[in-house]
Write an enzyme that holds these catalytic residues in place. Structure first.
Site, PDB file in Angstrom:
ATOM      1  N   TYR A 125       0.922  -1.179  -0.134  1.00  0.00           N
ATOM      2  CA  TYR A 125       0.028   0.050  -0.045  1.00  0.00           C
ATOM      3  C   TYR A 125       0.793   1.047   0.045  1.00  0.00           C
ATOM      4  CZ  TYR A 125      -3.574   3.271   1.216  1.00  0.00           C
ATOM      5  OH  TYR A 125      -4.435   4.429   1.382  1.00  0.00           O
ATOM      6  N   LYS A 169       0.883   4.321  -2.837  1.00  0.00           N
ATOM      7  CA  LYS A 169       0.683   5.665  -2.745  1.00  0.00           C
ATOM      8  C   LYS A 169       2.121   6.395  -2.795  1.00  0.00           C
ATOM      9  CE  LYS A 169      -3.550   5.255  -1.844  1.00  0.00           C
ATOM     10  NZ  LYS A 169      -4.500   5.674  -2.726  1.00  0.00           N
TER      11      LYS A 169
END
Length: 244
Positions: A149, A153
């Site tokens: 994750y 990002k």
């Protein structure tokens, strides 16, 4: 600060729940012609009932071909919010190909694809536009079990800057919003453990997680003419987390 999006076509991905849903509702309330995109039809049905007039598109943005079919001719779009994301968490040594591929397909590749569709349309019409990518504080800080994750990002932040660089000459602004934990259903699933939540809250100077409206307000500002000199930025909505 009064914002007015009357008559402007806007597209919001991940609009079925959380930040995306509230963004779509806020834009609709401010007069925008909203296209709401989600992979969950039931969420779109309830959104349509709540906000008559919102156009809905049900598609899994992780599927390139299905996305092209669903959005390739979506019509003029001046404002785009790339909010759709997944956040399956795994320790680094247990990361699987399936989680890696799914995360990058939805969190990054879909942002490129949907933004290409919108930007090409804006350029063809010679129209200015604004794109807001929903990133995270996890783009700039390491968080346990968030290796994939965080990576998606972090890549989104750099993608935002390059998009701003290349699309700026076409009068298309591109910015990212980087929230701390926002208590959406997805976040509740990942941060429901009080001990885990306390460890994060202890690192936030304001001592609380964000409300959805805190993020939506910044999104609306970045979409509006009030931010006409802002592009290529990553705007924290993190209670000071990134300052520590």
């Amino acid at each position: 600060m009064q914002l007015n999006f009357r008559g402007l076509p806007a597209l919001v991905t991940g609009a079925g729940k959380g930040i995306g849903r509230d963004t779509a509702k806020a834009l609709h309330a401010l007069g925008a012609k909203v296209v709401a995109v989600s992979r969950t039809d039931a969420d779109l049905v309830s959104l349509s009932k709540e906000c008559p007039g919102i156009q809905t598109v049900c598609v899994d943005l992780g599927d390139w071909d299905a996305t092209e079919r669903a959005l390739g001719n979506v019509g003029p779009v001046d404002l785009l919010v790339n909010n759709a994301a997944v956040a399956p968490l795994q320790p680094f040594l247990e990361v699987t190909k399936e989680v890696f591929d799914r995360s990058f397909d939805v969190n990054l590749r879909a942002v490129i694809q949907v933004s290409q569709i919108v930007a090409r349309g804006l350029i063809a019409r010679g129209a200015p536009g604004a794109i807001v990518n929903i990133s995270s504080q996890a783009s700039q800080r390491a968080i346990t079990n968030h290796s994939v994750y965080c990576s998606t990002k972090g890549a989104m932040d750099m993608l935002t800057r390059v998009m701003a660089l290349e699309l700026g000459p076409h009068k298309i602004r591109v910015n990212a919003v980087n929230p701390t934990v926002v208590m959406t259903p997805m976040a509740q699933a990942n941060w429901s453990d009080p001990q885990k939540a306390k460890a994060m809250l202890d690192r936030i100077p304001l001592g609380r997680f964000a409300e959805v409206e805190n993020v939506v307000d910044v999104i609306l500002f970045l979409l509006s003419d009030r931010s006409s000199m802002t592009t290529g930025s990553t705007v924290p909505v993190d209670g000071g987390f990134l300052a520590t």
